[in-house]
Motif scaffolding. Structure first.
Motif, PDB file in Angstrom:
ATOM      1  N   MET A  85       0.846  -1.184   0.000  1.00 41.53           N
ATOM      2  CA  MET A  85       0.000   0.000   0.000  1.00 41.53           C
ATOM      3  C   MET A  85       0.886   1.240   0.000  1.00 41.53           C
ATOM      4  O   MET A  85       1.892   1.287   0.711  1.00 41.53           O
ATOM      5  CB  MET A  85      -0.902  -0.018   1.235  1.00 41.53           C
ATOM      6  N   ASN A  86       0.531   2.206  -0.817  1.00 42.60           N
ATOM      7  CA  ASN A  86       1.203   3.513  -0.777  1.00 42.60           C
ATOM      8  C   ASN A  86       0.601   4.343   0.349  1.00 42.60           C
ATOM      9  O   ASN A  86      -0.627   4.479   0.431  1.00 42.60           O
ATOM     10  CB  ASN A  86       1.005   4.260  -2.102  1.00 42.60           C
ATOM     11  N   LEU A  87       1.464   4.915   1.190  1.00 39.92           N
ATOM     12  CA  LEU A  87       1.000   5.705   2.326  1.00 39.92           C
ATOM     13  C   LEU A  87       1.359   7.172   2.156  1.00 39.92           C
ATOM     14  O   LEU A  87       2.488   7.507   1.787  1.00 39.92           O
ATOM     15  CB  LEU A  87       1.630   5.196   3.621  1.00 39.92           C
ATOM     16  N   LEU A  88       0.414   8.036   2.429  1.00 39.05           N
ATOM     17  CA  LEU A  88       0.640   9.472   2.525  1.00 39.05           C
ATOM     18  C   LEU A  88       0.136   9.893   3.899  1.00 39.05           C
ATOM     19  O   LEU A  88      -1.060   9.790   4.183  1.00 39.05           O
ATOM     20  CB  LEU A  88      -0.099  10.224   1.419  1.00 39.05           C
ATOM     21  N   ILE A  89       1.052  10.341   4.754  1.00 32.08           N
ATOM     22  CA  ILE A  89       0.726  10.656   6.146  1.00 32.08           C
ATOM     23  C   ILE A  89       1.006  12.134   6.385  1.00 32.08           C
ATOM     24  O   ILE A  89       2.121  12.603   6.164  1.00 32.08           O
ATOM     25  CB  ILE A  89       1.559   9.787   7.109  1.00 32.08           C
ATOM     26  N   VAL A  90      -0.010  12.848   6.822  1.00 35.33           N
ATOM     27  CA  VAL A  90       0.117  14.279   7.133  1.00 35.33           C
ATOM     28  C   VAL A  90      -0.122  14.420   8.632  1.00 35.33           C
ATOM     29  O   VAL A  90      -1.266  14.453   9.081  1.00 35.33           O
ATOM     30  CB  VAL A  90      -0.873  15.126   6.325  1.00 35.33           C
ATOM     31  N   PRO A  91       0.948  14.510   9.426  1.00 34.08           N
ATOM     32  CA  PRO A  91       0.770  14.409  10.876  1.00 34.08           C
ATOM     33  C   PRO A  91       0.111  15.616  11.533  1.00 34.08           C
ATOM     34  O   PRO A  91      -0.584  15.462  12.535  1.00 34.08           O
ATOM     35  CB  PRO A  91       2.202  14.241  11.406  1.00 34.08           C
ATOM     36  N   CYS A  92       0.348  16.825  11.006  1.00 35.19           N
ATOM     37  CA  CYS A  92      -0.159  18.018  11.693  1.00 35.19           C
ATOM     38  C   CYS A  92      -0.590  19.050  10.671  1.00 35.19           C
ATOM     39  O   CYS A  92       0.213  19.854  10.196  1.00 35.19           O
ATOM     40  CB  CYS A  92       0.903  18.590  12.635  1.00 35.19           C
ATOM     41  N   VAL A  93      -1.862  19.052  10.357  1.00 36.42           N
ATOM     42  CA  VAL A  93      -2.414  19.952   9.346  1.00 36.42           C
ATOM     43  C   VAL A  93      -2.430  21.398   9.844  1.00 36.42           C
ATOM     44  O   VAL A  93      -2.257  22.326   9.060  1.00 36.42           O
ATOM     45  CB  VAL A  93      -3.829  19.488   8.945  1.00 36.42           C
ATOM     46  N   SER A  94      -2.615  21.596  11.160  1.00 32.15           N
ATOM     47  CA  SER A  94      -2.839  22.932  11.719  1.00 32.15           C
ATOM     48  C   SER A  94      -1.793  23.263  12.791  1.00 32.15           C
ATOM     49  O   SER A  94      -2.067  23.163  14.000  1.00 32.15           O
ATOM     50  CB  SER A  94      -4.248  23.023  12.321  1.00 32.15           C
TER      51      SER A  94
END
Length: 309
Positions: free
Chosen positions: A115-124
């Protein structure tokens, strides 16, 4: 838990806020922790495991500028299913940020080649530092993913995922429900919008929010089953509801995500869920809260991979 009995200290009852009231609200917001120390340092440690992409920079005026980053699988391959994990859309929801980072550090490798993962830990990040729900303009980023959204944090995330919007199989958006929702943030929202504040009830435990357009009940229940091994699941209240919404299954409610402009609507993923951890429970530690977010992500990805056909 105490609930407010007087009007919020900014604004005039019955009148929506203008620029002066928003400025007064912002002046009350004090930096309480460091995005650089807590989040950027952790992201730097993950550079050997991920392709780290800066997808924008938040300009918070006198409070500084905040680069925002995504972690992308190094072995990203066309043809593999894709998963998006987002945390910190509401900056004060701590386990969403640290749960995403913990998943990236300890478990993302389990999905390499599958699986390809895209992780955005802190948007704000501005809100993370101030332990705040809204951004610096008193806008809720998690109501700003529709076409008329005004939060810069949401716009940058939308631009990041746009090229892959149709490719995602799963999206997990990691949140918390806290006592401060009832003690601070809902009263502030009522004051901002010129509405009366009506007290509610904070559920004790973890729950998920499915998308009412396509709720995928078996997927939501797989998440609940995974998290139940780590922490307790929120029961329905006396009305059979959680935060005013009917409980459709153990620990599950549904929202109209696209209509409300929620982050869960940012992709076309078949499997999408918003997690809600309760960090103020006497039955849950910060470590358990982070672990619950990780368990939710793992259960979601495992279910999605098993039902991708």
């Amino acid at each position: 838990m105490n609930t407010p009995t007087t009007f919020y200290p900014i604004g005039t009852p019955g009148q929506p806020w203008g620029a002066a009231e928003r400025a007064a609200w912002r002046a009350r917001q004090v930096k309480q922790r460091s995005y650089a120390d807590d989040v950027l340092t952790a992201i730097d440690r993950l550079r050997a495991q991920f392709d780290v992409q800066q997808y924008g920079e938040l300009d918070a005026g006198p409070d500084g500028r905040f680069p925002v980053f995504a972690l992308r699988s190094k072995d990203w391959r066309e043809g593999l299913p894709c998963a998006l994990v987002t945390g910190g859309v509401h900056g004060y929801e701590t386990s969403g940020v640290h749960g995403a980072l913990q998943f990236a550090e300890r478990h993302a490798g389990d999905y390499a080649g599958r699986m390809n993962l895209l992780i955005v830990p802190c948007v704000s990040p501005w809100a993370y530092e101030r332990i705040q729900r809204w951004n610096a303009e008193a806008i809720d980023p998690n109501r700003s993913f529709g076409d008329d959204g005004k939060a810069a944090e949401s716009a940058m995330l939308k631009a990041l995922v746009a090229p892959l919007k149709e490719a995602f199989l799963v999206h997990m958006d990691l949140h918390e429900t806290t006592d401060s929702d009832e003690g601070e943030f809902r009263p502030a929202k009522a004051a901002r919008d010129g509405q009366p504040f009506e007290p509610g009830e904070i559920p004790d435990g973890f729950y998920t929010v499915g998308d009412g357009e396509d709720p995928q009940p078996d997927f939501q229940q797989a998440i609940i089953a995974g998290v139940a091994k780590v922490t307790h699941i929120a029961p329905a209240d006396a009305k059979g509801e959680i935060i005013g919404s009917p409980v459709v299954a153990h620990g599950v409610i549904n929202y109209p995500c696209r209509e409300l402009g929620l982050c869960a609507s940012v992709t076309r993923a078949r499997f999408r869920s918003t997690t809600e951890v309760y960090p103020d429970s006497p039955r849950a530690s910060p470590e358990q809260c982070n672990a619950a977010q990780v368990a939710a992500v793992r259960a979601a990805l495992d279910y999605a991979l098993a039902h991708a056909g």
